[in-house]
Design a protein around this motif. Structure first.
Motif, PDB file in Angstrom:
ATOM      1  N   HIS A  78      71.303  54.870  57.788  1.00 37.36           N
ATOM      2  CA  HIS A  78      72.403  55.077  57.980  1.00 37.36           C
ATOM      3  C   HIS A  78      73.072  56.745  57.804  1.00 37.36           C
ATOM      4  O   HIS A  78      72.564  57.302  56.889  1.00 37.36           O
ATOM      5  N   ARG A  79      74.156  56.704  58.191  1.00 30.54           N
ATOM      6  CA  ARG A  79      74.840  58.267  58.006  1.00 30.54           C
ATOM      7  C   ARG A  79      76.015  57.933  57.171  1.00 30.54           C
ATOM      8  O   ARG A  79      76.990  58.406  57.089  1.00 30.54           O
ATOM      9  N   GLN A  80      75.505  57.467  55.948  1.00 32.02           N
ATOM     10  CA  GLN A  80      76.318  57.280  54.815  1.00 32.02           C
ATOM     11  C   GLN A  80      75.523  57.765  53.563  1.00 32.02           C
ATOM     12  O   GLN A  80      74.140  57.650  53.607  1.00 32.02           O
ATOM     13  N   VAL A  81      76.289  58.035  52.454  1.00 24.84           N
ATOM     14  CA  VAL A  81      75.829  58.709  51.346  1.00 24.84           C
ATOM     15  C   VAL A  81      76.436  57.970  50.052  1.00 24.84           C
ATOM     16  O   VAL A  81      77.667  57.464  50.085  1.00 24.84           O
ATOM     17  N   LEU A  82      75.528  57.268  49.178  1.00 30.74           N
ATOM     18  CA  LEU A  82      75.927  56.717  47.948  1.00 30.74           C
ATOM     19  C   LEU A  82      76.102  57.722  46.878  1.00 30.74           C
ATOM     20  O   LEU A  82      75.276  58.749  46.605  1.00 30.74           O
ATOM     21  N   VAL A  83      77.099  57.833  46.327  1.00 33.78           N
ATOM     22  CA  VAL A  83      77.902  58.867  45.480  1.00 33.78           C
ATOM     23  C   VAL A  83      77.979  58.204  44.034  1.00 33.78           C
ATOM     24  O   VAL A  83      78.919  57.085  44.037  1.00 33.78           O
ATOM     25  N   LEU A  84      77.304  58.626  43.079  1.00 35.02           N
ATOM     26  CA  LEU A  84      77.579  58.054  41.545  1.00 35.02           C
ATOM     27  C   LEU A  84      78.152  59.178  40.900  1.00 35.02           C
ATOM     28  O   LEU A  84      77.477  60.434  40.518  1.00 35.02           O
ATOM     29  N   ALA A  85      79.074  59.039  40.234  1.00 32.82           N
ATOM     30  CA  ALA A  85      79.775  60.088  39.407  1.00 32.82           C
ATOM     31  C   ALA A  85      79.941  59.618  37.868  1.00 32.82           C
ATOM     32  O   ALA A  85      80.532  58.394  37.842  1.00 32.82           O
ATOM     33  N   ARG A  86      79.311  60.262  37.044  1.00 33.67           N
ATOM     34  CA  ARG A  86      79.525  59.883  35.640  1.00 33.67           C
ATOM     35  C   ARG A  86      80.109  60.875  34.741  1.00 33.67           C
ATOM     36  O   ARG A  86      80.114  62.093  34.761  1.00 33.67           O
ATOM     37  N   ASP A  87      80.929  60.371  33.654  1.00 31.91           N
ATOM     38  CA  ASP A  87      81.795  61.269  32.756  1.00 31.91           C
ATOM     39  C   ASP A  87      80.787  61.727  31.696  1.00 31.91           C
ATOM     40  O   ASP A  87      80.721  60.742  30.894  1.00 31.91           O
ATOM     41  N   ILE A  88      80.496  63.031  31.627  1.00 32.21           N
ATOM     42  CA  ILE A  88      79.517  63.286  30.695  1.00 32.21           C
ATOM     43  C   ILE A  88      80.025  64.522  29.628  1.00 32.21           C
ATOM     44  O   ILE A  88      79.286  65.268  29.373  1.00 32.21           O
TER      45      ILE A  88
END
Length: 413
Positions: free
Chosen positions: A147-157
């Motif tokens: 797919h032309r989609q992206v999984l984005v994971l953001a963590r507060d580090i």
């Protein structure tokens, strides 16, 4: 004669009983298979529903912010994403310093970068650019297969980043201490050898002075050489001060006001003389309130620290100005500041200004004054910091833990 009749067509023969029973068995078998398939589909559907519910629960309770992105917008996101999205920006990328105003802008930039790649993921860090205690986000972006989609994971580090910075600072401090220790050993060896050589020279000069008449021209040269040897011994003493603490130095209860007064009395004459000779007015303003608590330290060494800071302030003001020395109580501590109206300290030098042998005075400086001053204050349990004033010039701040009042002597028994 009556007309002849055609015989009726013969009746179509129906299925036999045996054939009917066979068809019935096949129908029943098909019904069983259909029922089994329906039951299997139902179980599969229930598992999918449970998996979906568990996945949604995991997404909503996860500490990480998750979102599915395309190049222009957020397709799907969990609640944590919306929480982090409300944090104030802008967000600065640590690698190149580029800024994005909001988390959505960060995600779109990372999604575009990942879609431009042929494969693989991308992990970057962003830091709040204009906060006193900035948060740090680790953003991982990965293309969704097919797919032309992206999984984005953001963590507060933030805590992890702070721990990493503290660890790096501790390692740098240990490395710096090791360097200073090695330099100290080297300086101690050099000072010992020079001291032996100077002692031998002094002995020879004393013997020559006995043999030469006091009124002869040779005596004048010997006296000059003796002064040169004396100056060299003083420099060796400074080198020994750097390499190790003097064995007679002890910590005591010190009244910082008395230390500052003595230091100001020593340097005031020189500052006034330079002001008259240079034609640029120099002023020394001192503010010392009464009743400050005592601090721990060596009065002699702290006096040297204050003298050194005032002289540095004088040297930083070639066009004149005011030097302000102020002591005051700061919570459970006693604080002393030395401010000048000079050229200030270049920002790139602020981190190195207390390192041994680092100097901005060229051949005129040894790079040991502030290093030794920092060591004296640290040994006394205090801190010494440097900063630039918004109005121009620099300020050095000494902070010492305040000691409790000493018990009165001769109290009731």
């Amino acid at each position: 004669m009556s007309p002849s009749r055609e015989p009726p067509p013969s009746a179509v023969p129906g299925p036999s009983v045996r054939e009917s029973q066979g068809l019935l068995r096949k129908y029943r078998e098909l019904m069983k298979k259909h029922t089994a398939l329906v039951r299997k589909l139902g179980e599969h559907t229930r598992r999918q529903v449970i998996t979906f519910k568990l996945s949604r629960w995991a997404l909503e309770t996860n500490d990480s912010a998750l979102a599915v992105m395309n190049t222009t917008s957020v397709v799907l996101a969990n609640s944590r994403w919306h929480v982090l999205g409300r944090l104030r920006g802008p967000w600065r990328r640590e690698e190149d310093g580029s800024e994005r105003m909001a988390l959505r802008d960060v995600a779109q930039a990372e999604a575009a970068a990942v879609l431009a790649l042929t494969e693989g993921a991308r992990v970057t860090r962003y830091r709040q650019a204009r906060e006193a205690q900035p948060r740090v986000l680790e953003v991982r972006a990965e293309r969704v297969t097919g797919h032309r989609q992206v999984l984005v994971l953001a963590r507060d580090i933030t805590e992890q980043a702070r721990a990493e910075e503290e660890l790096a600072s501790a390692r740098a401090t240990l490395l710096e201490r090791e360097k200073v220790r090695a330099l100290g050993e080297l300086a101690a060896g050099i000072a010992h050898d020079l001291r032996s050589t100077l002692d031998a020279m002094r002995l020879r000069l004393e013997l020559l002075q006995r043999d030469v008449g006091p009124a002869s021209q040779g005596q004048q040269h010997l006296d000059a050489l003796a002064r040169v040897v004396s100056d060299a011994e003083a420099r060796v003493d400074r080198l020994q001060d750097f390499s190790r603490r003097k064995p007679g130095t002890v910590l005591e209860r010190v009244q910082l006001m008395d230390v500052v007064r003595d230091a100001v009395d020593i340097v005031r004459g020189g500052i006034e003389h330079q002001s008259r000779q240079g034609g640029h007015p120099l002023r020394l303003d001192v503010e010392l309130p009464e009743g400050l608590p005592h601090v721990c330290g060596s009065a002699m060494e702290l006096r040297y620290v204050v003298i050194n800071l005032i002289i540095n302030a004088r040297d930083a003001m070639p066009r004149g100005g005011a030097i302000r020395v102020k002591a005051f109580r700061f919570g459970r501590a006693v604080r002393l500041t030395v401010e000048d109206e000079g050229t200030g300290i270049p920002e790139e030098h602020l981190l190195n200004i207390f390192k041994p042998f680092f100097t901005t005075k060229g051949d005129k400086g040894t790079g040991l004054g502030l290093s030794m001053a920092h060591g004296v204050v640290t040994q006394a349990g205090g801190t010494l910091t440097a900063a630039n004033r918004p109005e121009g010039g620099a300020v050095f701040t000494l902070t010492f833990p305040a000691l409790k009042a000493a018990p009165a002597r001769g109290g009731a028994r």
